[in-house]
Design a protein around this motif. Structure first.
Motif, PDB file in Angstrom:
ATOM      1  N   ASN A 144       0.801  -1.234   0.000  1.00  0.00           N
ATOM      2  CA  ASN A 144       0.000   0.000   0.000  1.00  0.00           C
ATOM      3  C   ASN A 144       0.828   1.276   0.000  1.00  0.00           C
ATOM      4  O   ASN A 144       0.362   2.336   0.459  1.00  0.00           O
ATOM      5  CB  ASN A 144      -0.994   0.030   1.170  1.00  0.00           C
ATOM      6  CG  ASN A 144      -2.151  -0.926   0.944  1.00  0.00           C
ATOM      7  OD1 ASN A 144      -2.589  -1.111  -0.205  1.00  0.00           O
ATOM      8  ND2 ASN A 144      -2.641  -1.544   2.001  1.00  0.00           N
ATOM      9  N   ALA A 145       2.037   1.229  -0.509  1.00  0.00           N
ATOM     10  CA  ALA A 145       2.806   2.466  -0.697  1.00  0.00           C
ATOM     11  C   ALA A 145       2.084   3.346  -1.705  1.00  0.00           C
ATOM     12  O   ALA A 145       1.453   2.864  -2.653  1.00  0.00           O
ATOM     13  CB  ALA A 145       4.208   2.139  -1.201  1.00  0.00           C
ATOM     14  N   THR A 146       2.170   4.648  -1.507  1.00  0.00           N
ATOM     15  CA  THR A 146       1.456   5.580  -2.370  1.00  0.00           C
ATOM     16  C   THR A 146       2.218   5.833  -3.665  1.00  0.00           C
ATOM     17  O   THR A 146       3.407   5.531  -3.795  1.00  0.00           O
ATOM     18  CB  THR A 146       1.245   6.921  -1.657  1.00  0.00           C
ATOM     19  OG1 THR A 146       2.526   7.536  -1.445  1.00  0.00           O
ATOM     20  CG2 THR A 146       0.517   6.741  -0.336  1.00  0.00           C
ATOM     21  N   VAL A 147       1.514   6.445  -4.595  1.00  0.00           N
ATOM     22  CA  VAL A 147       2.150   6.850  -5.849  1.00  0.00           C
ATOM     23  C   VAL A 147       3.314   7.795  -5.559  1.00  0.00           C
ATOM     24  O   VAL A 147       4.408   7.663  -6.117  1.00  0.00           O
ATOM     25  CB  VAL A 147       1.123   7.523  -6.776  1.00  0.00           C
ATOM     26  CG1 VAL A 147       1.798   8.037  -8.049  1.00  0.00           C
ATOM     27  CG2 VAL A 147      -0.017   6.570  -7.121  1.00  0.00           C
ATOM     28  N   ARG A 148       3.105   8.743  -4.668  1.00  0.00           N
ATOM     29  CA  ARG A 148       4.153   9.706  -4.315  1.00  0.00           C
ATOM     30  C   ARG A 148       5.380   8.996  -3.745  1.00  0.00           C
ATOM     31  O   ARG A 148       6.525   9.360  -4.051  1.00  0.00           O
ATOM     32  CB  ARG A 148       3.616  10.720  -3.303  1.00  0.00           C
ATOM     33  CG  ARG A 148       4.575  11.877  -3.023  1.00  0.00           C
ATOM     34  CD  ARG A 148       4.057  12.759  -1.900  1.00  0.00           C
ATOM     35  NE  ARG A 148       2.764  13.334  -2.207  1.00  0.00           N
ATOM     36  CZ  ARG A 148       2.591  14.454  -2.909  1.00  0.00           C
ATOM     37  NH1 ARG A 148       3.650  15.118  -3.370  1.00  0.00           N
ATOM     38  NH2 ARG A 148       1.380  14.921  -3.137  1.00  0.00           N
ATOM     39  N   GLN A 149       5.161   7.983  -2.922  1.00  0.00           N
ATOM     40  CA  GLN A 149       6.281   7.257  -2.336  1.00  0.00           C
ATOM     41  C   GLN A 149       7.083   6.506  -3.393  1.00  0.00           C
ATOM     42  O   GLN A 149       8.313   6.426  -3.317  1.00  0.00           O
ATOM     43  CB  GLN A 149       5.781   6.315  -1.243  1.00  0.00           C
ATOM     44  CG  GLN A 149       5.336   7.066   0.014  1.00  0.00           C
ATOM     45  CD  GLN A 149       4.527   6.213   0.978  1.00  0.00           C
ATOM     46  OE1 GLN A 149       3.923   5.213   0.584  1.00  0.00           O
ATOM     47  NE2 GLN A 149       4.512   6.610   2.235  1.00  0.00           N
ATOM     48  N   HIS A 150       6.418   5.985  -4.404  1.00  0.00           N
ATOM     49  CA  HIS A 150       7.150   5.341  -5.498  1.00  0.00           C
ATOM     50  C   HIS A 150       7.928   6.378  -6.308  1.00  0.00           C
ATOM     51  O   HIS A 150       9.057   6.121  -6.725  1.00  0.00           O
ATOM     52  CB  HIS A 150       6.191   4.562  -6.396  1.00  0.00           C
ATOM     53  CG  HIS A 150       5.806   3.226  -5.841  1.00  0.00           C
ATOM     54  ND1 HIS A 150       6.606   2.118  -5.954  1.00  0.00           N
ATOM     55  CD2 HIS A 150       4.716   2.836  -5.129  1.00  0.00           C
ATOM     56  CE1 HIS A 150       6.024   1.090  -5.356  1.00  0.00           C
ATOM     57  NE2 HIS A 150       4.882   1.497  -4.845  1.00  0.00           N
ATOM     58  N   LEU A 151       7.349   7.538  -6.511  1.00  0.00           N
ATOM     59  CA  LEU A 151       8.057   8.598  -7.239  1.00  0.00           C
ATOM     60  C   LEU A 151       9.313   9.047  -6.511  1.00  0.00           C
ATOM     61  O   LEU A 151      10.317   9.401  -7.140  1.00  0.00           O
ATOM     62  CB  LEU A 151       7.130   9.801  -7.439  1.00  0.00           C
ATOM     63  CG  LEU A 151       6.034   9.664  -8.492  1.00  0.00           C
ATOM     64  CD1 LEU A 151       5.020  10.800  -8.348  1.00  0.00           C
ATOM     65  CD2 LEU A 151       6.611   9.656  -9.904  1.00  0.00           C
ATOM     66  N   SER A 152       9.285   9.023  -5.177  1.00  0.00           N
ATOM     67  CA  SER A 152      10.396   9.563  -4.380  1.00  0.00           C
ATOM     68  C   SER A 152      11.333   8.496  -3.842  1.00  0.00           C
ATOM     69  O   SER A 152      12.195   8.793  -3.011  1.00  0.00           O
ATOM     70  CB  SER A 152       9.841  10.385  -3.212  1.00  0.00           C
ATOM     71  OG  SER A 152       9.088   9.556  -2.336  1.00  0.00           O
ATOM     72  N   MET A 153      11.188   7.250  -4.297  1.00  0.00           N
ATOM     73  CA  MET A 153      12.052   6.144  -3.857  1.00  0.00           C
ATOM     74  C   MET A 153      11.908   5.875  -2.360  1.00  0.00           C
ATOM     75  O   MET A 153      12.866   5.491  -1.685  1.00  0.00           O
ATOM     76  CB  MET A 153      13.526   6.416  -4.179  1.00  0.00           C
ATOM     77  CG  MET A 153      13.819   6.715  -5.621  1.00  0.00           C
ATOM     78  SD  MET A 153      13.729   5.242  -6.657  1.00  0.00           S
ATOM     79  CE  MET A 153      14.365   5.888  -8.218  1.00  0.00           C
ATOM     80  N   THR A 154      10.698   6.067  -1.825  1.00  0.00           N
ATOM     81  CA  THR A 154      10.442   5.774  -0.414  1.00  0.00           C
ATOM     82  C   THR A 154       9.281   4.789  -0.263  1.00  0.00           C
ATOM     83  O   THR A 154       8.585   4.795   0.745  1.00  0.00           O
ATOM     84  CB  THR A 154      10.129   7.063   0.373  1.00  0.00           C
ATOM     85  OG1 THR A 154       8.983   7.712  -0.215  1.00  0.00           O
ATOM     86  CG2 THR A 154      11.310   8.020   0.380  1.00  0.00           C
ATOM     87  N   SER A 155       9.086   3.941  -1.262  1.00  0.00           N
ATOM     88  CA  SER A 155       7.941   3.028  -1.265  1.00  0.00           C
ATOM     89  C   SER A 155       8.163   1.783  -0.424  1.00  0.00           C
ATOM     90  O   SER A 155       7.212   1.038  -0.146  1.00  0.00           O
ATOM     91  CB  SER A 155       7.635   2.591  -2.696  1.00  0.00           C
ATOM     92  OG  SER A 155       8.685   1.775  -3.187  1.00  0.00           O
ATOM     93  N   GLY A 156       9.404   1.519  -0.044  1.00  0.00           N
ATOM     94  CA  GLY A 156       9.704   0.258   0.608  1.00  0.00           C
ATOM     95  C   GLY A 156       9.935  -0.879  -0.372  1.00  0.00           C
ATOM     96  O   GLY A 156      10.293  -1.989   0.026  1.00  0.00           O
ATOM     97  N   VAL A 157       9.727  -0.626  -1.660  1.00  0.00           N
ATOM     98  CA  VAL A 157       9.969  -1.641  -2.686  1.00  0.00           C
ATOM     99  C   VAL A 157      11.386  -1.440  -3.215  1.00  0.00           C
ATOM    100  O   VAL A 157      11.656  -0.468  -3.926  1.00  0.00           O
ATOM    101  CB  VAL A 157       8.948  -1.535  -3.843  1.00  0.00           C
ATOM    102  CG1 VAL A 157       9.266  -2.566  -4.929  1.00  0.00           C
ATOM    103  CG2 VAL A 157       7.531  -1.740  -3.315  1.00  0.00           C
ATOM    104  N   PRO A 158      12.317  -2.322  -2.867  1.00  0.00           N
ATOM    105  CA  PRO A 158      13.711  -2.127  -3.280  1.00  0.00           C
ATOM    106  C   PRO A 158      13.908  -2.469  -4.743  1.00  0.00           C
ATOM    107  O   PRO A 158      13.005  -2.968  -5.425  1.00  0.00           O
ATOM    108  CB  PRO A 158      14.467  -3.109  -2.387  1.00  0.00           C
ATOM    109  CG  PRO A 158      13.485  -4.226  -2.180  1.00  0.00           C
ATOM    110  CD  PRO A 158      12.125  -3.554  -2.107  1.00  0.00           C
TER     111      PRO A 158
END
Length: 383
Positions: A144-158
């Motif tokens: 459930n990482a947000t779109v913004r978190q994926h854009l900023s490399m903070t999604s938790g998905v390495p």
């Protein structure tokens, strides 16, 4: 074939600029609210002044085997008054490079993907603060990482792990002319996923997911959407979003062990399509420099969206790497690109209304030192 994250390139840009790498990396400075640049300049830089810039490019090929050198290099500068482009050396096949020779631009692709997501958000088709799983149901979006978190490399998905990349290498080598979908590439990801909001490190996987988001929300192929919404308005005539588009000549001819004989893509269709949303762009230095000017000069996106992209306390904004004041001519941002055969960087300094692109015909080079030399030579020409 190596799959190298731009994290290595950013380290070179931030730390390697000192030569010995002993100085601590400066804290990135958050740019002020974006201001629209005027039209890119159409004047030609005086040849006597241009010589200082060309000398830097010539120095790159003087030590082709050094980490701060290459067999070939191209560079370009776009300002609000004039433009310049230069080249030196050859590609791996010995063909002389020209300023308009296209190379693989690698992770600079991410700036296009991020800009497109921002446009979709502005249009109300995407909510940056909703989980990306709202738009892309996938095993990698289940945290459930947000779109913004994926854009900023903070999604938790390495990023993909080393074993993941090795398996991808084998699959590409088995069929270098094959077209890969974004889903097929993501199926190789086995790295452990962390909590949303955590630092995931440099993640190509996040940008593959964002590419999927664009395709699912728009119902269009990624390449076509980036062409229509960004490349055409920005006046980019020599950019190719592989493998939806093929690089236009002149372009380097690679010799990549996993890809076999050249097929017109960089380095081959399988590789280019496998990394499409994270690193599929092929372009020349003048095109990359123009893109930086048009994007971060708020000429293809509204200024408020550019401000969002360029804010951040760490090394990343949204699809943007924040370089701080490391180049001594003002706070800078942009993006680097690293690919098995080419290394590149795009740097924009808003205070000077200048965009710089540098591309070299070798992978994993310390392009930070090279671009610092270029901006030092550039500084007196901007005053």
């Amino acid at each position: 074939m190596r799959w190298s994250a731009t994290a290595l390139l950013v380290f070179a840009l931030v730390v390697g600029c000192s030569g010995g790498g002993e100085s601590p990396a400066p804290t990135p400075t958050t740019p002020a609210s974006a201001q629209a640049f005027p039209e890119p300049g159409t004047g030609t830089l005086d040849p006597a002044k241009a010589k200082a810039l060309q000398n830097v490019v010539d120095m790159v090929i003087a030590s082709p085997d050094a980490q701060t050198g290459s067999r070939g290099a191209t560079a370009a500068v776009v300002t609000d008054r004039w433009t310049w482009a230069g080249a030196a050396g050859t590609d791996i096949r010995g063909t002389p490079l020209r300023p308009e020779t296209a190379m693989a631009a690698g992770d600079i692709t991410m700036t296009f993907v991020a800009a497109e997501v921002m446009l979709l958000a502005k249009a109300g088709k995407v909510d940056l603060d909703k989980p990306i799983s709202t738009y892309v149901p996938h095993k990698l979006t289940a945290n459930n990482a947000t779109v913004r978190q994926h854009l900023s490399m903070t999604s938790g998905v390495p990023d993909f792990g080393g074993d993941d990349y090795r398996e991808l290498d084998k699959a590409i080598a088995a069929a270098p002319g094959r077209h890969w979908t974004l889903e097929q590439t993501l199926s190789y990801h086995t790295a452990r996923i962390g909590a949303p909001g955590s630092d995931s490190g440099y993640s190509n996987a996040s940008y593959q997911l964002l590419g999927l988001l664009i395709e699912k929300v728009t119902g269009e192929p990624l390449a076509g959407r980036l062409r229509r919404d960004l490349a055409t308005p920005a006046g980019l005539k020599h950019a190719a979003f592989q493998d939806g588009e093929k690089p236009q000549p002149p372009a380097v001819v690679d010799h990549n062990e996993s890809c076999g004989e050249p097929d017109g893509y960089l380095p081959c269709r399988a590789f280019a399509s496998a990394v499409a949303a994270a690193g599929g762009l092929a372009a020349d230095a003048p095109t990359v420099a123009r893109w930086g000017y048009q994007l971060y000069g708020a000429r293809v996106l509204p200024a408020d969206l550019v401000s969002e992209m360029t804010k951040g306390d760490g090394p990343n904004g949204l699809g943007t790497e924040l370089f701080g004041n490391i180049l001594d001519i003002g706070a800078a941002f942009g993006h680097g690109g690293n690919n098995p055969d080419h290394t590149s960087v795009m740097v924009v300094v808003p205070a000077k209304k200048v965009s710089v692109a540098l591309m070299v015909a070798d992978g994993s080079r310390n392009i930070g030192t090279m671009v610092q030399d270029l901006t030092k030579a550039l500084q007196p020409l901007l005053n």
